[in-house]
Design an enzyme around this catalytic site. Structure first.
Site, short mmCIF file in Angstrom:
data_model
loop_
_atom_site.label_atom_id
_atom_site.label_comp_id
_atom_site.label_asym_id
_atom_site.label_seq_id
_atom_site.Cartn_x
_atom_site.Cartn_y
_atom_site.Cartn_z
N ASN A 149 0.85 -1.19 0.00
CA ASN A 149 0.00 0.00 0.00
C ASN A 149 0.89 1.24 0.00
OD1 ASN A 149 -1.75 2.09 0.50
ND2 ASN A 149 -3.07 0.85 1.83
N ASP A 150 1.12 1.76 -1.18
CA ASP A 150 1.99 2.92 -1.34
C ASP A 150 1.55 4.12 -0.51
OD1 ASP A 150 3.83 1.98 -3.13
OD2 ASP A 150 2.72 2.59 -4.90
#
Ligand code: BGC
Length: 812
Positions: free
Chosen positions: A485-486
């Site tokens: 999850n950037d």
């Protein structure tokens, strides 16, 4: 609410047929398979590039334009006072008939107006650096028609980023040459560049234009270019400003007569000492040769037939027949097609990715590979080497690299601590598909530095070690800049709106930010790594890593369980994220997916509880949301995730990419009904049937995100095409639901199905073998009772590999 329909599937031709040009959003397709690529919308908008959408853009495109999707390859037909385009745009003259057929690497757009039919077939021939546009004009009226035909392309000054910003230079650099029916674009060719482009038509022309302002008129638009409206080309020669290419052709057609025109948009590179044929005149030899290969309808038809055969052979590798058209068409056609596209483009160029922002992602490309490896294994092999070459000696890696140079991207850098694990994921998938263990001995550099080479196996080892060497206080993996999850940026701490969440790490010294997603990923890929080590006789290494995996499992059970689900992370200060104790975002999908795939705590009931919690808190009509409840305020300690409005993107959107993780968890747990119901919710063909208007984006492929239950408009899709969802959907359905899983020594058969599943067959080509597999589910969700291979019973669930044709019967 009854939803308007804009098109339908045509499975026999493997096409999606769009019957109304005014789709809720441009519905696009991709042309090209290796070097030369084009994006094309259902009204012929879009652009072309060579290898790299940023550095080698051939035609210009303006994103987020008004009107949307303006600019592309346009044919203007002037028939008396009426000017129209086969794809309706840009003139938007109402058509008597319109159809766009998006197929496998080709698009055919047909329009009819006042007794004239214009049909354009767009494709990029295999191994050629050009886009073919075969235009067929047909007079279906009872009178002779004299038509004025104008073609149109707008050149991009190569670097798509500077093309949009450096006007003080750009407006003076444009250069073209015109030779017969070919317009050459040679901006900057005199200096460091050794490439040019051309736009050709295989007939004599009666005029042309190469200067945009002259052709369009400064106060006109693509919808009413002056030259076209007046039916008079200007024969303009561009010097600076904005070079374009437009041919002018006068066509007379008797009743019933039709004529083909082959337009070619090509790209050429010359050797340094062969650049010019005379001072300042480009050497056109290669262009002439390419034109000669495609200058007749017959040659073009042959090239098109080759492309179709190519797709036949690719889609013949895995073919299912379940009797459920919606499933079969996704598995046999569109899902595999999207996998090829994501493999080619990673996240670089779509109608949501500008082509200048992101190159190839390290984690993204490894995942894409899993959806593609069965199609063309040698390309997957090369990709693994390219990706591993951007790794650093400590196992960390560049988060992205540029496809043209294959160099790591300094703007984004590294520090995403999940990245290394994905290299194992990709490599293992490759070896299982091919049986090619020799890839492990390939010598691969660090950061592309010559002299730094070690074996690929060594890269895998340091990848695992990178996790082990970066553990936090709970012995869980430190998250670094972010994990999958950037947008969960736990060391970012940004109050400055001008800082990029992606690249800012204001404080990380002394961080306690740990990720349960990486923990699960480490266990899954760690088990794979251990099995691989055993397979190649590295027993000590297998033992060493098994201990690390066991320790990780213990750490998750001890510090990663919240009672009803797995925690998501610990923040910088060591406080829980994704816990019932939290005010918002009490549960996240990523750790449920990875920890259930890793089967952590299965005996203790953790897996079942986690899967139940996904159903209870994450699931909604359109799929499972990423977190629940959504964040309603910005949280300084969490970063970008909490900057999104509720229900969108990483803040409780349905991030389709990670739904399959939970579905695989369901499959491993043997819960076929639940797996199927999650799967069907995000399967494009099911959505297509119900929600064309609401969903908005292309109904034949997955999109990255569908607005979640907390959103203003739940069910609205965004970011279509370039998403890891493609590979994950493929991996999930082909290997876990339908249950045909490549393994080192053969194919493992272990389906997980809804109770209602009927008998089905899968024809699977695997290395030098072909298996005709029939599965009899007998109302069972999971559990293979008996398998026969060519009539003989086998032990276990792995069909041992042997070349040749085989028949397999599976009873559940
Ligand atoms: C990126 C992925 C990332 C995902 C979730 C995508 O846009 O390409 O690398 O894992 O978003 O943040």
């Amino acid at each position: 609410m009854e939803q308007k329909r804009y098109g339908h599937f045509d499975d026999q031709h493997r096409e999606y047929v769009i019957t109304d040009p005014q789709t809720p959003w441009p519905w696009i397709n991709y042309l090209g398979n290796e070097d030369f690529f084009s994006l094309i919308s259902n009204t012929a908008g879009g652009y072309s590039f060579y290898k790299d959408a940023k550095f080698r853009r051939i035609t210009r495109y303006r994103y987020n334009n008004v009107p949307m999707d303006n600019g592309g390859r346009y044919f203007y037909i002037k028939d008396g006072d009426t000017v129209w385009n086969p794809g309706w745009k840009p003139c938007k003259t109402p058509l008597d008939f319109y159809e766009c057929r998006h197929g496998m690497s080709y698009t055919r757009i047909t329009g009819r107006k006042n007794g004239v039919e214009a049909s354009v077939l767009f494709f990029v021939p295999l191994k050629k650096w050009c886009e073919v546009q075969k235009l067929t004009l047909k007079n279906e009226s009872a009178e002779t028609k004299t038509l004025k035909l104008f073609s149109f392309e707008e050149w991009c000054l190569w670097n798509a980023a500077t093309d949009m910003e450096n006007f003080q230079r750009n407006f003076s650099t444009g250069e073209v040459e015109i030779e017969g029916s070919t317009i050459y674009h040679k901006t900057e060719y005199r200096e460091r560049r050794n490439h040019y482009a051309f736009y050709h038509v295989n007939t004599e022309i009666q005029g042309f234009d190469t200067d945009r302002e002259t052709f369009v008129g400064l106060y006109n638009e693509f919808a009413d270019p002056q030259a076209v409206m007046e039916g008079k080309p200007r024969n303009s020669h561009a010097h600076g400003w904005s070079p374009i290419a437009s041919h002018y052709i006068e066509v007379t057609l008797k009743p019933g007569e039709s004529r083909d025109f082959v337009f070619l948009l090509g790209y050429i590179e010359n050797e340094q000492d062969e650049k010019f044929s005379a001072p300042q005149v480009i050497n056109k030899q290669k262009a002439h040769a390419l034109i000669a290969e495609l200058d007749t309808t017959e040659k073009v038809d042959k090239a098109f037939a080759e492309l179709c055969e190519y797709w036949d052979s690719l889609l013949n590798i895995y073919k299912v027949q379940t009797g459920n058209d919606k499933l079969d068409r996704m598995v046999n056609i569109w899902n595999q097609y999207q996998c090829m596209v994501t493999f080619n483009f990673s996240r670089s160029a779509s109608f949501f990715e500008s082509g200048v922002g992101r190159g190839m992602g390290f984690r993204d490309s490894n995942q894409d590979l899993v959806g593609f490896v069965h199609q063309i294994p040698p390309r997957a092999r090369q990709r693994i080497i390219d990706i591993a070459s951007t790794q650093f000696p400590d196992g960390g890696c560049y988060h992205q690299y540029q496809p043209l140079t294959k160099r790591g991207n300094n703007d984004i850098g590294g520090g995403f601590n999940d990245d290394p694990c994905w290299l194992i994921f990709g490599t293992v998938a490759y070896i299982k598909e091919t049986g090619d263990f020799s890839i492990l001995d390939e010598m691969v550099p660090f950061d592309n530095q010559p002299g730094s080479e070690v074996t690929l196996f060594e890269h895998l080892k340091i990848s695992m070690d990178h996790v082990i060497k970066n553990l936090g206080p709970h012995m869980l993996p430190l998250i670094g800049r972010a994990d999958w999850n950037d947008c969960l940026n736990l060391n970012c701490f940004s109050w400055d709106p001008n800082e990029s969440f992606q690249t800012t790490e204001n404080v990380s010294e002394g961080t306690k930010a740990e990720s349960l997603m990486i923990a699960g990923l480490f266990v899954v890929t760690g088990k794979d790594y251990v099995a691989l080590c055993k397979k190649i006789g590295k027993t000590a290494e297998a033992e060493r890593m098994q201990q690390a995996v066991d320790a990780m499992i213990e750490a998750v059970k001890k510090h990663g369980w919240d009672g009803e689900w797995y925690l998501r992370a610990y923040d910088f200060y060591g406080r829980k994220i994704g816990s019932n104790e939290c005010e918002e975002a009490k549960i996240f999908i990523e750790s449920q997916g990875w920890c259930t795939m890793a089967e952590i705590g299965a005996e203790e009931g953790m897996v079942a509880k986690s899967l139940d919690s996904c159903k209870k808190y994450l699931e909604c009509e359109h799929g499972m949301v990423l977190n629940n409840p959504a964040f309603t305020k910005y949280i300084y300690e969490y970063g970008e995730i909490s900057s999104y409005p509720e229900g969108y993107k990483e803040n409780a959107g349905i991030f389709c990419h990670n739904n399959p993780w939970v579905i695989i968890g369901e499959c491993l747990a043997g819960r076929g009904n639940d797996a199927w119901s999650h799967y069907a919710k995000i399967l494009p063909s099911y959505v297509e049937e119900k929600y064309q208007t609401l969903h908005k984006v292309e109904p034949y492929v997955n999109c990255q995100m569908v607005a979640g239950k907390d959103a203003f408009k739940p069910g609205e899709g965004k970011n279509s095409w370039l998403t890891g969802t493609a590979a994950w959907m493929w991996y999930t359905v082909s290997e876990f639901i339908l249950g045909i899983k490549p393994d080192y020594d053969g194919i493992r058969i272990d389906p997980c199905l809804p109770e209602t599943a009927s008998d089905y067959t899968v024809n699977r080509k695997f290395r030098e073998a072909e298996y005709d597999i029939t599965i009899h589910p007998n109302g069972q969700q999971k559990g293979v009772k008996a398998i026969t291979l060519d009539g003989n019973p086998i032990d276990g669930t792995v069909i041992p590999y042997s070349p040749g044709k085989h028949t397999v019967e599976v009873t559940m």
